[in-house]
Scaffold this motif. Structure first.
Motif, PDB file in Angstrom:
ATOM      1  N   ARG A 232     -49.420 -36.664  -8.081  1.00 55.99           N
ATOM      2  CA  ARG A 232     -48.993 -37.945  -8.645  1.00 55.99           C
ATOM      3  C   ARG A 232     -49.506 -39.141  -7.835  1.00 55.99           C
ATOM      4  O   ARG A 232     -49.375 -40.274  -8.281  1.00 55.99           O
ATOM      5  CB  ARG A 232     -47.460 -37.989  -8.699  1.00 55.99           C
ATOM      6  CG  ARG A 232     -46.843 -36.924  -9.598  1.00 55.99           C
ATOM      7  CD  ARG A 232     -45.328 -36.938  -9.521  1.00 55.99           C
ATOM      8  NE  ARG A 232     -44.775 -38.206 -10.013  1.00 55.99           N
ATOM      9  CZ  ARG A 232     -43.512 -38.584  -9.843  1.00 55.99           C
ATOM     10  NH1 ARG A 232     -42.672 -37.803  -9.174  1.00 55.99           N
ATOM     11  NH2 ARG A 232     -43.088 -39.727 -10.333  1.00 55.99           N
ATOM     12  N   LEU A 233     -50.092 -38.868  -6.665  1.00 56.66           N
ATOM     13  CA  LEU A 233     -50.538 -39.963  -5.804  1.00 56.66           C
ATOM     14  C   LEU A 233     -51.989 -40.306  -6.127  1.00 56.66           C
ATOM     15  O   LEU A 233     -52.887 -40.192  -5.293  1.00 56.66           O
ATOM     16  CB  LEU A 233     -50.381 -39.572  -4.329  1.00 56.66           C
ATOM     17  CG  LEU A 233     -49.009 -39.042  -3.911  1.00 56.66           C
ATOM     18  CD1 LEU A 233     -48.939 -38.861  -2.410  1.00 56.66           C
ATOM     19  CD2 LEU A 233     -47.891 -39.962  -4.373  1.00 56.66           C
ATOM     20  N   ASN A 234     -52.204 -40.741  -7.352  1.00 58.02           N
ATOM     21  CA  ASN A 234     -53.585 -40.914  -7.824  1.00 58.02           C
ATOM     22  C   ASN A 234     -54.250 -42.192  -7.336  1.00 58.02           C
ATOM     23  O   ASN A 234     -55.392 -42.464  -7.681  1.00 58.02           O
ATOM     24  CB  ASN A 234     -53.651 -40.828  -9.359  1.00 58.02           C
ATOM     25  CG  ASN A 234     -52.642 -41.743 -10.024  1.00 58.02           C
ATOM     26  OD1 ASN A 234     -52.233 -42.751  -9.457  1.00 58.02           O
ATOM     27  ND2 ASN A 234     -52.224 -41.388 -11.226  1.00 58.02           N
ATOM     28  N   LYS A 235     -53.552 -42.997  -6.505  1.00 54.67           N
ATOM     29  CA  LYS A 235     -54.178 -44.175  -5.896  1.00 54.67           C
ATOM     30  C   LYS A 235     -54.572 -43.915  -4.447  1.00 54.67           C
ATOM     31  O   LYS A 235     -55.135 -44.784  -3.783  1.00 54.67           O
ATOM     32  CB  LYS A 235     -53.234 -45.376  -5.969  1.00 54.67           C
ATOM     33  CG  LYS A 235     -52.940 -45.850  -7.380  1.00 54.67           C
ATOM     34  CD  LYS A 235     -52.042 -47.079  -7.366  1.00 54.67           C
ATOM     35  CE  LYS A 235     -51.754 -47.546  -8.798  1.00 54.67           C
ATOM     36  NZ  LYS A 235     -50.848 -48.732  -8.824  1.00 54.67           N
ATOM     37  N   LEU A 236     -54.294 -42.717  -3.967  1.00 55.97           N
ATOM     38  CA  LEU A 236     -54.520 -42.391  -2.565  1.00 55.97           C
ATOM     39  C   LEU A 236     -56.006 -42.463  -2.227  1.00 55.97           C
ATOM     40  O   LEU A 236     -56.847 -41.854  -2.885  1.00 55.97           O
ATOM     41  CB  LEU A 236     -53.986 -40.981  -2.277  1.00 55.97           C
ATOM     42  CG  LEU A 236     -53.623 -40.654  -0.836  1.00 55.97           C
ATOM     43  CD1 LEU A 236     -52.544 -41.592  -0.308  1.00 55.97           C
ATOM     44  CD2 LEU A 236     -53.151 -39.210  -0.729  1.00 55.97           C
ATOM     45  N   ASN A 237     -56.299 -43.233  -1.168  1.00 52.17           N
ATOM     46  CA  ASN A 237     -57.675 -43.413  -0.716  1.00 52.17           C
ATOM     47  C   ASN A 237     -57.953 -42.668   0.581  1.00 52.17           C
ATOM     48  O   ASN A 237     -59.052 -42.170   0.798  1.00 52.17           O
ATOM     49  CB  ASN A 237     -57.966 -44.914  -0.541  1.00 52.17           C
ATOM     50  CG  ASN A 237     -59.333 -45.195   0.021  1.00 52.17           C
ATOM     51  OD1 ASN A 237     -59.506 -45.257   1.232  1.00 52.17           O
ATOM     52  ND2 ASN A 237     -60.305 -45.368  -0.865  1.00 52.17           N
ATOM     53  N   THR A 238     -56.953 -42.603   1.461  1.00 55.25           N
ATOM     54  CA  THR A 238     -57.127 -42.004   2.783  1.00 55.25           C
ATOM     55  C   THR A 238     -55.952 -41.082   3.075  1.00 55.25           C
ATOM     56  O   THR A 238     -54.800 -41.505   3.003  1.00 55.25           O
ATOM     57  CB  THR A 238     -57.207 -43.101   3.868  1.00 55.25           C
ATOM     58  OG1 THR A 238     -58.266 -44.012   3.552  1.00 55.25           O
ATOM     59  CG2 THR A 238     -57.452 -42.494   5.240  1.00 55.25           C
TER      60      THR A 238
END
Length: 405
Positions: A273-279
């Motif tokens: 669900r953490l589809n904005k995670l970049n790092t």
């Protein structure tokens, strides 16, 4: 010339001389006009010791003397109580000694920045009188002692940075009262004890950095669905146990750093669900089992580090995400079988480190892609055998290749 101008401008209300050369002037000799409302002398080379004469100018609201490294000595005692000062920036100077408790006389301050000096001693508990503060930065000093519990009185704070000091004791549970806080940085101190659950449920907090302390216990499983976290850094502590299931509620998260702790168990399947995670940094823990499939579907992920754990099993042959991945570090695990071809053909990948595992082979064929960005490929200390496949020569931008051991 500057000195004559400043002393004769008796009705001047706004004076901004940022970046001018005032290195021949001692601030003690300046007789500022009492009509000044704004005074900004950033990067101007001012010298000498600061007195409270400037701080107590009757109409002054905005004072910025930051990045004048030759402003030295101790911060002055503040003798006045009627000052109208609401913005004070003394960062990046050479001030030493302790912070005078009388700074709490500046009761109208909304922003106070004393970062980047050589201040020592404890944070004055009297700071709790500065109830109009929305921004307080005391980072990059040598402050010690504990964080005053009375900070809970500063209910208007949105920005609190105390990083790079020698603060000890626990994170005050009374921080639950700081409901307007959006950015909290307590990193690189000697704080101990556990993370208060109230800290993780602050309604507006989007940046929390507790990196490099002595925090222990576990992460409270309390992240609400309504959270606003964008960056969460708990790295280099002694936090243990398994990761909480409510991590899946951090759907606005861009950066998550949990590296160099004592986490155990499998990496939970909470990242889908953490589809904005970049790092995402999970290295230096005791995670075991296979890497969850949800990690391989994150399309925005740019950096993934799961190194120095006890992860095992093969990597999947097919993935759906990782189109933005630039760094992939999985070294120091128990991963095995053949390295899948996608590892060498991701369109944005520049660094791949799979060293210190149990991989037995390299892919013979790579997916068709117009160009490869991979520059650093580290495969040492595995169980690779046979011939080096021709596919390696498709990596035309490779600068570092390690196939040793």
């Amino acid at each position: 010339t500057w000195k004559r101008l400043l002393q004769n401008a008796t009705v001047l209300r706004v004076l901004v001389l940022d970046g001018t050369d005032m290195s021949s002037i001692s601030i003690r000799t300046l007789n500022m006009s009492s009509s000044l409302v704004t005074l900004s002398l950033r990067y101007s080379g001012l010298r000498g010791n600061l007195t409270d004469g400037i701080l107590c100018l009757p109409n002054l609201q905005h004072l910025d003397l930051s990045f004048n490294q030759y402003l030295k000595g101790q911060l002055p005692e503040v003798s006045c109580r009627t000052t109208s000062l609401d913005f004070l920036d003394l960062s990046g100077c050479g001030f030493q000694g302790s912070i005078p408790p009388s700074f709490s006389n500046l009761i109208h301050l909304t922003s106070l920045d004393l970062s980047g000096n050589n201040l020592n001693g404890s944070i004055p508990p009297s700071f709790s009188n500065l109830t109009h503060l929305t921004s307080l930065d005391l980072s990059n000093n040598n402050l010690n002692g504990s964080i005053p519990p009375s900070f809970s009185n500063l209910t208007r704070l949105t920005y609190l940075h105390l990083s790079f000091n020698n603060l000890n004791g626990s994170v005050p549970p009374s921080f639950f009262n700081l409901t307007h806080l959006t950015s909290l940085d307590l990193s690189v101190n000697n704080l101990n004890g556990s993370i208060p659950s109230s800290l993780l449920t602050l309604p507006r907090l989007n940046f929390l950095n507790l990196h490099y302390n002595q925090l222990s216990g576990q992460i409270p499983d309390v992240f609400p669905q309504s959270n606003n976290f964008h960056e969460l850094d708990l790295s280099n502590n002694k936090i243990e146990a398994e990761l909480p299931s409510t991590l899946s509620n951090l759907q606005h998260l861009i950066l998550l750093d949990l590296s160099h702790n004592k986490f155990i168990g499998q990496i939970p399947d909470v990242f889908a669900r953490l589809n904005k995670l970049n790092t995402l940094y999970l290295g230096g823990n005791n995670f075991g089992g296979q890497i969850p499939s949800s990690l391989f579907g994150l399309t925005q992920l740019s950096e993934l580090d799961c190194s120095n754990n006890k992860l095992e099993g093969p990597l999947p042959n097919n993935i759906t995400g990782f189109s933005s991945l630039t760094w992939l570090r999985l070294y120091g695990n128990l991963l095995n079988e053949t390295i899948p071809s996608w590892c060498l053909s991701l369109p944005s990948l520049t660094t791949l480190d799979l060293s210190g595992n149990q991989f037995t082979g390299l892919p013979v064929h790579l997916s068709t892609i117009s160009s490869y960005s991979l520059g650093n490929l580290y495969l040492s200390y595995n169980k690779l055998q046979g011939n080096i496949p021709e596919s390696i020569f498709s990596l035309v931008n490779l600068t570092d290749l390690d196939l040793s051991s």
